[in-house]
Design a protein around this motif. Structure first.
Motif, mmCIF file in Angstrom:
data_model
loop_
_atom_site.group_PDB
_atom_site.id
_atom_site.type_symbol
_atom_site.label_atom_id
_atom_site.label_comp_id
_atom_site.label_asym_id
_atom_site.label_seq_id
_atom_site.Cartn_x
_atom_site.Cartn_y
_atom_site.Cartn_z
ATOM 1 N N SER A 1 -33.581 46.028 -3.151
ATOM 2 C CA SER A 1 -33.418 45.387 -1.525
ATOM 3 C C SER A 1 -34.768 44.776 -1.138
ATOM 4 O O SER A 1 -34.375 43.582 -0.436
ATOM 5 C CB SER A 1 -33.453 46.765 -0.661
ATOM 6 O OG SER A 1 -32.408 47.473 -1.148
ATOM 7 N N LEU B 1 -30.092 40.509 -0.322
ATOM 8 C CA LEU B 1 -29.301 41.518 -0.865
ATOM 9 C C LEU B 1 -29.884 42.990 -0.234
ATOM 10 O O LEU B 1 -31.143 43.136 -0.288
ATOM 11 C CB LEU B 1 -29.274 41.552 -2.110
ATOM 12 C CG LEU B 1 -28.054 42.531 -2.972
ATOM 13 C CD1 LEU B 1 -26.956 42.083 -2.735
ATOM 14 C CD2 LEU B 1 -28.506 42.874 -4.463
ATOM 15 N N ILE C 1 -22.163 44.996 -4.784
ATOM 16 C CA ILE C 1 -23.868 44.820 -4.575
ATOM 17 C C ILE C 1 -24.625 45.187 -5.820
ATOM 18 O O ILE C 1 -25.549 44.616 -5.989
ATOM 19 C CB ILE C 1 -24.224 45.566 -3.040
ATOM 20 C CG1 ILE C 1 -23.433 45.071 -2.146
ATOM 21 C CG2 ILE C 1 -25.640 45.391 -2.901
ATOM 22 C CD1 ILE C 1 -23.480 45.739 -0.821
ATOM 23 N N SER D 1 -24.512 42.698 -8.538
ATOM 24 C CA SER D 1 -25.252 41.565 -8.194
ATOM 25 C C SER D 1 -26.854 41.891 -8.056
ATOM 26 O O SER D 1 -27.593 40.844 -9.072
ATOM 27 C CB SER D 1 -25.246 41.122 -6.651
ATOM 28 O OG SER D 1 -26.064 40.022 -6.287
#
Length: 243
Positions: free
Chosen positions: A106, A112, A130, A133
């Motif tokens: 994070s 993101l 997510i 990614s």
């Protein structure tokens, strides 16, 4: 991909060439057992050319089959391991370790924010997107780095197992053909100059070689491939502690 490229490149050699060579291994062994007197250079060179030519062709087939069947593997495993291990509900990683990975990703992956447990539970599909990614970012961030040698090693192991598993039908077909050819050549071909006892022994040894190979091929299960995939995933995710 030519043979030189397959031999010199570590990934191509481990993940693509070696599965093909293993799939065809009994061909050369059975030929030496059934025809021990074939010693001419021409025959030897022809055999080597045929063996490696077939293996080179099988590298392309194995890679193609492996990549085509990979989505089905991931589906049966409930997702790509390096993605699914990031899920809060997944228990393969220590909870504290996973929280540390989430915090790192994070903070370092641009634009993101990894979802919390409640967000993941309410919208698992978006959460997986997510995680995918973040996984893509990790792959790019670790590619070619000296400290990523263990990741590369586990990736090669996974590629080898996936491609060999994908080649199982072809390998078993080769084994069946060898069984038929061995029995016919050693039992019914009158041109072979050997006693009945010698022919019988050659047949038994050749069939034993093929039998062992079939056991090896059949042992290449989805679970065997998954073990390598999860080892690779854990090694990749551990890069969060070293990047």
């Amino acid at each position: 991909m030519n043979l030189a490229g397959l031999v010199t490149d570590p990934y191509n050699r481990r993940a693509r060439l070696q599965p093909a060579l293993l799939a065809l291994l009994p061909v050369g062994l059975v030929a030496l057992i059934v025809f021990p007197g074939v010693e001419s250079k021409a025959a030897t060179l022809l055999g080597i050319a045929a063996y490696f030519g077939g293996a080179t062709w099988l590298t392309q087939v194995g890679r193609g089959l492996g990549k085509r069947l990979e989505p089905k593997l991931f589906q049966s495993w409930d997702g790509m391991p390096s993605v699914s291990m990031l899920r809060h509900r997944d228990t393969r990683l220590n909870k504290i370790t996973k929280e540390r990975y989430h915090t790192f990703l994070s903070a370092n992956v641009p634009n993101l924010e990894l979802p919390g447990a409640d967000e993941e539970s309410s919208d698992p599909s978006t959460a997986d997107s997510i995680y995918e990614s973040a996984n893509d970012w990790l792959l790019r961030a670790t590619r070619g780095k000296d400290e990523s040698k263990l990741i590369f090693e586990e990736n090669m192991n996974y590629g080898f197992r996936r491609n060999f598993w994908a080649l199982r039908p072809i390998a078993l077909l080769v084994d069946m053909a060898l069984i038929v050819a061995t029995v016919w050549l050693t039992s019914f071909n009158q041109n072979i100059q050997a006693s009945f006892a010698q022919i019988s022994m050659a047949t038994l040894i050749a069939l034993a070689v093929v039998g062992v190979h079939m056991v090896i091929v059949l042992s290449a299960t989805k679970r065997w491939v998954r073990m390598a995939a999860e080892a690779y995933a854990k090694q990749l995710l551990s890069a969060c502690d070293s990047l």
